[in-house]
Structure formats: structure tokens, C-alpha cells
Scaffold this active site. Structure first.
Site, PDB file in Angstrom:
ATOM      1  N   GLU A 188      -6.257  -9.624   0.924  1.00 22.40           N
ATOM      2  CA  GLU A 188      -5.915 -10.767   1.776  1.00 22.40           C
ATOM      3  C   GLU A 188      -7.048 -11.183   2.710  1.00 22.40           C
ATOM      4  O   GLU A 188      -7.077 -12.323   3.178  1.00 22.40           O
ATOM      5  CB  GLU A 188      -4.656 -10.437   2.589  1.00 22.40           C
ATOM      6  CG  GLU A 188      -4.894  -9.605   3.864  1.00 22.40           C
ATOM      7  CD  GLU A 188      -5.491  -8.222   3.627  1.00 22.40           C
ATOM      8  OE1 GLU A 188      -5.328  -7.692   2.513  1.00 22.40           O
ATOM      9  OE2 GLU A 188      -6.135  -7.680   4.527  1.00 22.40           O
ATOM     10  N   LYS A 200       0.839  -1.198   0.000  1.00 20.73           N
ATOM     11  CA  LYS A 200       0.000   0.000   0.000  1.00 20.73           C
ATOM     12  C   LYS A 200       0.877   1.252   0.000  1.00 20.73           C
ATOM     13  O   LYS A 200       2.000   1.212   0.483  1.00 20.73           O
ATOM     14  CB  LYS A 200      -0.862   0.022   1.275  1.00 20.73           C
ATOM     15  CG  LYS A 200      -2.002  -0.962   1.324  1.00 20.73           C
ATOM     16  CD  LYS A 200      -2.775  -0.818   2.637  1.00 20.73           C
ATOM     17  CE  LYS A 200      -3.897  -1.831   2.753  1.00 20.73           C
ATOM     18  NZ  LYS A 200      -4.973  -1.625   1.767  1.00 20.73           N
ATOM     19  N   ARG A 251     -10.290 -11.732   2.267  1.00 20.28           N
ATOM     20  CA  ARG A 251     -11.114 -12.822   1.747  1.00 20.28           C
ATOM     21  C   ARG A 251     -10.349 -14.143   1.768  1.00 20.28           C
ATOM     22  O   ARG A 251     -10.935 -15.210   1.897  1.00 20.28           O
ATOM     23  CB  ARG A 251     -11.605 -12.461   0.338  1.00 20.28           C
ATOM     24  CG  ARG A 251     -10.526 -12.301  -0.686  1.00 20.28           C
ATOM     25  CD  ARG A 251     -10.971 -11.511  -1.912  1.00 20.28           C
ATOM     26  NE  ARG A 251     -10.987 -10.075  -1.654  1.00 20.28           N
ATOM     27  CZ  ARG A 251     -11.328  -9.155  -2.544  1.00 20.28           C
ATOM     28  NH1 ARG A 251     -11.690  -9.515  -3.759  1.00 20.28           N
ATOM     29  NH2 ARG A 251     -11.304  -7.883  -2.226  1.00 20.28           N
TER      30      ARG A 251
HETATM   31  N1  BES Z   1      -7.943  -3.861   4.582  1.00 20.31           N
HETATM   32  C1  BES Z   1      -8.193  -3.456   3.259  1.00 20.31           C
HETATM   33  C2  BES Z   1      -9.527  -2.727   3.089  1.00 20.31           C
HETATM   34  C3  BES Z   1      -9.698  -1.424   3.829  1.00 20.31           C
HETATM   35  C4  BES Z   1      -9.549  -0.230   3.145  1.00 20.31           C
HETATM   36  C5  BES Z   1     -10.096  -1.401   5.142  1.00 20.31           C
HETATM   37  C6  BES Z   1      -9.752   0.963   3.810  1.00 20.31           C
HETATM   38  C7  BES Z   1     -10.284  -0.205   5.799  1.00 20.31           C
HETATM   39  C8  BES Z   1     -10.117   0.973   5.127  1.00 20.31           C
HETATM   40  C9  BES Z   1      -8.206  -4.639   2.312  1.00 20.31           C
HETATM   41  O1  BES Z   1      -7.419  -5.719   2.679  1.00 20.31           O
HETATM   42  C10 BES Z   1      -7.749  -4.172   0.970  1.00 20.31           C
HETATM   43  O2  BES Z   1      -6.670  -3.656   0.887  1.00 20.31           O
HETATM   44  N2  BES Z   1      -8.570  -4.342  -0.044  1.00 20.31           N
HETATM   45  C11 BES Z   1      -8.251  -3.931  -1.361  1.00 20.31           C
HETATM   46  C12 BES Z   1      -8.732  -4.999  -2.307  1.00 20.31           C
HETATM   47  C13 BES Z   1      -8.284  -4.834  -3.720  1.00 20.31           C
HETATM   48  C14 BES Z   1      -6.780  -4.990  -3.814  1.00 20.31           C
HETATM   49  C15 BES Z   1      -8.986  -5.843  -4.569  1.00 20.31           C
HETATM   50  C16 BES Z   1      -8.979  -2.622  -1.639  1.00 20.31           C
HETATM   51  O3  BES Z   1     -10.108  -2.452  -1.178  1.00 20.31           O
HETATM   52  O4  BES Z   1      -8.395  -1.762  -2.287  1.00 20.31           O
HETATM   53 ZN    ZN Z   2      -5.379  -5.545   2.040  1.00 18.79          ZN
HETATM   54 ZN    ZN Z   3      -7.062  -5.897   4.759  1.00 16.75          ZN
END
Ligand code: BES
Ligand code: ZN
Ligand code: ZN
Length: 510
Positions: free
Chosen positions: A353, A281, A355
Site C-alpha cells: 500500500e 499480515k 507505493r
Molecule cells: N510496511 C510494509 C513493509 C515493511 C516490512 C516495513 C517490514 C517495515 C518492516 C509494506 O507495506 C509491505 O507490507 N510490503 C510488502 C510488499 C509486498 C506485498 C509486495 C512486503 O514487503 O512484503
Molecule cells: Zn503493507
Molecule cells: Zn506498509
């Protein structure tokens, strides 16, 4: 904070703060509300004078303080907004505003005048419960790591006066029950707020073990060795990057209070830190990803609430815990891993991750416990926050009754929930060329729903509801201003009150 019901008139109690609600005054009506007569007398007419000069308007969040000339503390008026829009959540927010506005300002005790928080849509019991809720949650602060803290409100009392003294027993019961649940929420927030160096998967397993010991629940902790034997390829893959904090799958069992009670499984995403892994990230707000364990920690809270309130159904709690960090041992984009139920998952993005770890937890609980219903809680997608905002959780469910039950619980606890659709289009998007499913899609559409479509393949036909709590799980200094006063900065423990109320109302198996 201790909350008590007191049959005396609130003004007699001489608490540091006496709090009364005041409705927004209609534009062309300047009559002084009769309900504030006693308060006005206690201030020797200062409230009436403030009313006359339009200092008090009764708008929500408006807090006006009057010092009693007799030296018996302060009278605080809290605005309730228009009478026509009055609801229990208005009371919950008002109580939190009072506590938040007065703590750290030389007040130790607050007395709420119950009669001033009762209205057409809010009976005395609902008002007493909402006052308790707002006062305890509004008083919360995560101060474990601060060497100096402002004072807290230590005691709140809800005053019935002559008006409601007949209902004392019933109101006491409501307040005791609500306070017990709110104490659980406070306990949950304290764990969810712990940073990732402390709240490792092992630490969450230890919290579960301590909880089980306290309430005589059954607990099982599967470590990385056991997970490998069991074939939990998802949790292992996500956790493989962290040599310092290896993954854990934790199962908690509350036996239930009813003879013919149903079995309901509650499964939580417990990523103790989500850096994204190899698909790392960006740095801004990465620190918020210590809250990526909020679903699993909510499961701990729900189990604690079930045991504390002796709820009827049997509840199986499942915590899918791992730390998602990049290293030479991390899982990679392109990897194919096998989940507990035998299905294979193609990893396109190591940041999707949640899911992947949930697939094992869901598959395991469905196969081993044959639950009547499964509810999962997960800070799963950024798409949820984009679609619904940071106050409202997204729900996807394959079962009408379960969905309606959760929506009803949401309305009663003031934790907003909105149901979203799941269609073959979303299922199509998570099909993989090389495995059974893939954890991310080629086109960036409906991210909350393709994540749900992925999860669905691990619950099969079991009645299931997925709660994506990415937005409402925590409050940041930036979003704080827009949130109700009962949400402090940091972990909210979203879902604990909601799911607990759902479990409480869940009918026995017929
Ligand atoms: N933990 C994150 C989702 C999240 C985002 C939680 C903001 C709280 C606040 C999750 O693991 C994630 O990074 N999801 C990605 C999925 C994508 C790569 C398909 C996302 O939502 O961007
Ligand atoms: Zn993530
Ligand atoms: Zn996450």
C-alpha cells in the site's frame, strides 16, 4: 537534555560523571596512556592499577567506573576501540554508551573531556558534534505511557581545558547547531512512537498544523472529500477500509532562507497502521506496523529542522497518510485505481500500500511545485530489510548528484545508506495487463527495486531519490542489542539528520 561547551578542565567541573575516551591498548604495549594522567590522579592511582591488571582494555562499549575519593562524582572510561578505526561515529556511539550506562543510576550531569575524543580522523569540531549527537540521542526514551521512569541525564558539558580553549567560539557554534538538530530528532521520535490509536492520519495533520503555526509555515490539509475531488485515488483506496481514521494528504511549505534557493520536495509514507488490509499480515510482529508512518513523521522532523536551522532551500513536505485495515469498505486485490497524475494502478496485494499512497503525493508535488529535486522516505518493503539489514536504508535514484549528496550526508550523520540499481527489468516487472502499473509482481524478486520502479512512474524525469527505510526506521527489543546505543527501542527518526544535512549543503540554483 542541555548540552554546553565549558572551557574549564573537565575534572574541575565536578559533574556526577566525568567521561574520558580510551583507545584499545595494542597487544604488546602496556604503557599507561599519558592522556589519562589527570584522571588517574583524581582517583588516587586507581585507574593506573586497573590498567595494570588489564581491567581496562579500551574495547568499544567497555565502560569502567571509578569513584573519586574526594567525593566529587565518578570518572567513567569508555572504550573507543583501535586507534586506526577511529571515526566520528565511534565518538557518537561512545557518548551514547556513557549516557545510557549512567542514566537511572543517580547521575544528573555528565562532563565529557573533549581532548580524549579527538584523534587523527576526528578533529575537535567533529568530536564535539558527535558527543552532542550521541549524548542527546542516547538519553532518549519513550516514556509517555509509563507511570514510573528511571532518571535521565539532564545536562552534558563538553570540556575544552587549556588544549582547546582558543577554539571556544567555533566549538560553541557547532554544539548549539547539533543540539538543535538532535532536539528535533527527539521531537520526531516522540511522534513516531505514538501508537496507531492515537497517531491517526488526522493527528499527523494536526501535528503538521501545529508545527506550521509555531514556525509560520504554510500548511494545507486535504481530507477525504477534497482528495476525492482532486482525484487522489491511491490514498483514498488504501484509506477506504478505515471508517474510524480517514486518510489525509498534508503539504507543508518552508519558504527557504536563500534568495536563489532551490525547491526540494520531501515526501513521506504515512501509514499509521499497516495490517496489510484484505491481504492481511500474519499476527507475529504486526504490532510493529505502527511504525509504518515513519517516513511521513521524518518529513515533519525535516521541516522542523529546516525552519529551526533556517536552511537555504525552499522545502515542500508531503505526508501521505492513511490507515490500512481490512473491512467491508476496504480496497481489494484486483481493484484498479487512478492516481492523481492520471495513471492507473492494478492492486494485486493490498499490503503493497505504501507505493499506492506515495503515487498521489509524488504526482501532486511534481505537478504543483515543479521541485528541483524530490526525496521520498518510506518503510516500503520487507525486501529492503532482507537485502540490507535493519541498520542500512536502501536508496534508488535517477540523479547522480542527488545520490552522491545524500551518500555524503549519510557518511557525516552515521545513518547508513546504500545505493541500489533500477533497471528496465524492474520496470518490466511492474507492468500490468489491465492498468498502467501494478503494485506487486508475479515473481518475488528484487522487491525493493520493483517498488522503486513503481514509484518512478509518478515522478517522471524530476531528479529523485527514494529512501526505503523499512529496516532502520525502528528498533525492536530483539534487534536492540546489535544497534548503536544512540538508538533506543522504538522509533529512530531515521533520515531526519541525514536529509537535513543534505538540505544544508545543497548548493543554490546556478
Ligand atoms: N510496511 C510494509 C513493509 C515493511 C516490512 C516495513 C517490514 C517495515 C518492516 C509494506 O507495506 C509491505 O507490507 N510490503 C510488502 C510488499 C509486498 C506485498 C509486495 C512486503 O514487503 O512484503
Ligand atoms: Zn503493507
Ligand atoms: Zn506498509
Amino acid at each position: 537534555m542541555k548540552v554546553q561547551v565549558d572551557r574549564r578542565d573537565g575534572l574541575m567541573a565536578a559533574a556526577d560523571i566525568t567521561a574520558s575516551g580510551v583507545f584499545e591498548r595494542p597487544e604488546k604495549d602496556d604503557t599507561f596512556p599519558r592522556s589519562l594522567q589527570k584522571e588517574d590522579e583524581a582517583t588516587h592511582g586507581h585507574i593506573k592499577a586497573a590498567w595494570a591488571r588489564k581491567e581496562v582494555k579500551g574495547k568499544r562499549k567497555e565502560l569502567t567506573t571509578f569513584h573519586r575519593p574526594d567525593g566529587k562524582g565518578r570518572i567513567v572510561l569508555i572504550g573507543l576501540g583501535p586507534r586506526a578505526k577511529f571515526s566520528p561515529d565511534v565518538v557518537r556511539r561512545a557518548a551514547a554508551e556513557v549516557v545510557r550506562g549512567c542514566k537511572g543510576r543517580g547521575a544528573r550531569t555528565v562532563a565529557f573531556i573533549l581532548g580524549s575524543f579527538v584523534g587523527d580522523n576526528v578533529r575537535s569540531e567533529a568530536a564535539a558534534a558527535a558527543l552532542t549527537d550521541g549524548a542527546i540521542l542516547g538519553n532518549y526514551e519513550f516514556s509517555k505511557y509509563q507511570s514510573t521512569t528511571e532518571g535521565h541525564i539532564e545536562e552534558a558539558s563538553i570540556h575544552l581545558g587549556e588544549e582547546f580553549s582558543r577554539d571556544e567560539a567555533a566549538l560553541k557554534k557547532v554544539v548549539v547547531g547539533q543540539a538543535a538538530l538532535d532536539d528535533v530528532v527527539v521531537w520526531t521520535r516522540d511522534i513516531a512512537n505514538l501508537p496507531a490509536d492515537t497517531a491517526s492520519p488526522q493527528r499527523l495533520a494536526e501535528e503538521a498544523t501545529a508545527l506550521a503555526k509555531e514556525f509560520g509555515l504554510k500548511v494545507t490539509v486535504f481530507d477525504e472529500k477534497k482528495l476525492a475531488e482532486m482525484g487522489c485515488g491511491g490514498i483514498l483506496a488504501v484509506g477506504s477500509g478505515s471508517t474510524a481514521h480517514p486518510p489525509r494528504l498534508v503539504i507543508l511549505e518552508y519558504p527557504g532562507g536563500a534568495r536563489r534557493g532551490r525547491t526540494i520536495a520531501v515526501v513521506g509514507k504515512g501509514i499509521t497502521f499497516d495490517s496489510g488490509g484484505i491481504s492481511i499480515k500474519p499476527a507475529p510482529s504486526m504490532y510493529d506496523m505502527k511504525f509504518d508512518k515513519s517516513g511521513a513523521v521524518a518529513v515533519l522532523g525535516i521541516l522542523r529542522a529546516a525552519a529551526t536551522l533556517k536552511l537555504p532551500p525552499r522545502v515542500i513536505g508531503v505526508l501521505c497518510c492513511a490507515e490500512n485495515v481490512p473491512s467491508g469498505t476496504s480496497y481489494r486485490p484486483g481493484d484498479v485505481v487512478r492516481s492523481y497524475n492520471g495513471k492507473t494502478m492494478e492492486i494485486l496485494n493490498t499490503d503493497a500500500e505504501g507505493r499506492v499512497v506515495l503515487s498521489d503525493g509524488l504526482g501532486y508535488v511534481v505537478k504543483q511545485y515543479h521541485p528541483d529535486e524530490v526525496i521520498d522516505l518510506a518503510t516500503l518493503t520487507g525486501a529492503q530489510v532482507v537485502a540490507l539489514g535493519d541498520d542500512t536504508a536502501g536508496m534508488v535514484s535517477n540523479d547522480e548528484k542527488l545520490a552522491q549528496g545524500l551518500l555524503a550526508a549519510s557518511a557525516s550523520t552515521g545513518e547508513p545508506l546504500w545505493r541500489m540499481p533500477l533497471t528496465d527489468y524492474h520496470r518490466e516487472l511492474v507492468k500490468s495487463d489491465v492498468a498502467d502499473v501494478r503494485n506487486s509482481t508475479e515473481i518475488p524478486v528484487a522487491g525493493m527495486l520493483t517498488a522503486a520502479a513503481f514509484l518512478e512512474s509518478f515522478v517522471g524525469t524530476t531528479p529523485w531519490a527514494h529512501l526505503d527505510i523499512a529496516g532502520p526506521a525502528y528498533t525492536t527489543p530483539r534487534t536492540r542489542k546489535w544497534q548503536p546505543a544512540y538508538q533506543n527501542i522504538g522509533a529512530v527518526a531515521f533520515g531526519v539528520r541525514l536529509v537535513t544535512r543534505y538540505l544544508e549543503a545543497a548548493p543554490p540554483r546556478g
